[in-house]
Write a protein that holds these residues in place. Structure first.
Motif, PDB file in Angstrom:
ATOM      1  N   ARG A  74      54.739  46.685  46.534  1.00  0.00           N
ATOM      2  CA  ARG A  74      53.906  46.192  47.635  1.00  0.00           C
ATOM      3  C   ARG A  74      52.519  45.818  47.119  1.00  0.00           C
ATOM      4  N   ALA A  75      51.968  46.679  46.257  1.00  0.00           N
ATOM      5  CA  ALA A  75      50.641  46.397  45.697  1.00  0.00           C
ATOM      6  C   ALA A  75      50.666  45.171  44.789  1.00  0.00           C
ATOM      7  N   HIS A  77      52.859  42.672  44.942  1.00  0.00           N
ATOM      8  CA  HIS A  77      53.156  41.495  45.772  1.00  0.00           C
ATOM      9  C   HIS A  77      51.893  40.963  46.444  1.00  0.00           C
ATOM     10  N   GLN A  78      51.024  41.859  46.849  1.00  0.00           N
ATOM     11  CA  GLN A  78      49.783  41.436  47.496  1.00  0.00           C
ATOM     12  C   GLN A  78      48.901  40.618  46.549  1.00  0.00           C
ATOM     13  N   ARG A  79      49.118  40.784  45.245  1.00  0.00           N
ATOM     14  CA  ARG A  79      48.372  40.002  44.249  1.00  0.00           C
ATOM     15  C   ARG A  79      49.147  38.772  43.795  1.00  0.00           C
ATOM     16  N   ARG A 240      46.651  48.257  40.704  1.00  0.00           N
ATOM     17  CA  ARG A 240      45.334  47.622  40.631  1.00  0.00           C
ATOM     18  C   ARG A 240      44.800  47.628  39.200  1.00  0.00           C
TER      19      ARG A 240
END
Length: 272
Positions: A74-75, A77-79, A240
């Motif tokens: 999810r993290a 994919h957000q990028r 991140r």
């Protein structure tokens, strides 16, 4: 906490979950590369039967990755880093290979499984450290080749209880997929690998007699609950950081971790 978990063990499992979640996000490895050796150590100290320890560690690791991978991907994919087209081509073969790998692991002695883990992880680490550049023209294979590659990744991942990143990341970078995209895509592949492998290990251990209390097949449920709860909170933090490191730093971190874990499992192969 049920199943007689001591508070010290709960703290150890929480710390393990935090570390594996962070590394899952950072390196796209699902956390199994760290989970299996340390879970093996914890189950050994708890006095579980030697014949089942490595298989339980592998199975519990895979079950934990089901939860960690969702948080990690999810993290990423957000990028916008996940190559979903690659996931679609590799996933069917991965599911088939993961189910097959669990049945192969059932038939292998624990020390052989630990030795296989150490050998293959050492090979993966060496390839990363060498940083050999692929031919510029090399690309990912067509659909039949991707199914075959996925099957191989699934078998190997299920055998050693990992999310597949230790195979899929080198494979994708060898095919000129940028390392950050390879890590993110590997994180997405962790879920089908882990889910199929988990089902396979539940089935493989379902009819065995003498399994310790608190198990579902080969899965040790108390460890699954504690590690999963911790790992899903730290996986986004690792993702991140993955995007803050340059390519060479990321590869060296990846390879260094693999060497350390291979060393422990090599020791375990001769002491089980």
């Amino acid at each position: 906490m049920s199943f007689g978990l001591e508070w010290q063990l709960i703290v150890e499992l929480l710390l393990l979950g935090c570390c594996t979640g962070f590394l899952a996000g950072l390196l796209g490895i699902g956390g199994g590369m760290l989970l299996v050796p340390f879970m093996t150590l914890l189950l050994t100290l708890k006095g579980f039967p030697n014949d089942y320890i490595v298989k339980m560690a592998v199975a519990t690791s895979l079950a934990t990755i089901c939860f960690t991978s969702i948080s990690s991907v999810r993290a990423h994919h957000q990028r916008g880093a996940v190559r979903w087209g690659v996931v679609k081509l590799l996933a069917p073969g991965i599911v088939v290979g993961s189910m097959l790998g669990a049945q192969i692991a059932k038939a292998l002695p624990s020390n052989v499984l630990a030795l296989f883990f150490a050998a293959f992880v050492s090979f993966s680490a060496t390839q990363m450290f060498r940083n050999k550049k692929p031919r510029p023209t090399r690309q990912l294979p067509p659909a039949p080749g991707m199914f075959g590659a996925g099957s191989g990744i699934g078998v190997l991942s299920s055998l050693v209880g990992a999310g597949g990143g230790f195979v899929s990341v080198p494979f994708m970078t060898w095919c000129n997929v940028p390392i950050h995209n390879a890590v993110a895509t590997s994180a997405a592949l962790g879920f089908p690998i882990a889910l199929a492998g988990t089902v396979g290990y539940v089935a493989a251990g379902w009819t065995l007699h003498g399994m310790p209390a608190g198990t579902l097949g080969f899965i040790y449920l108390p460890a699954l609950l504690v590690v999963s709860a911790a790992s899903v909170t730290t996986a986004p933090l690792g993702a991140r950081w993955a995007h803050r490191l340059d390519v060479q730093q990321l590869k060296r971190v990846f390879a260094g971790l693999l060497y350390a874990l291979a060393a422990y499992m090599l020791y375990k192969a001769f002491t089980v």
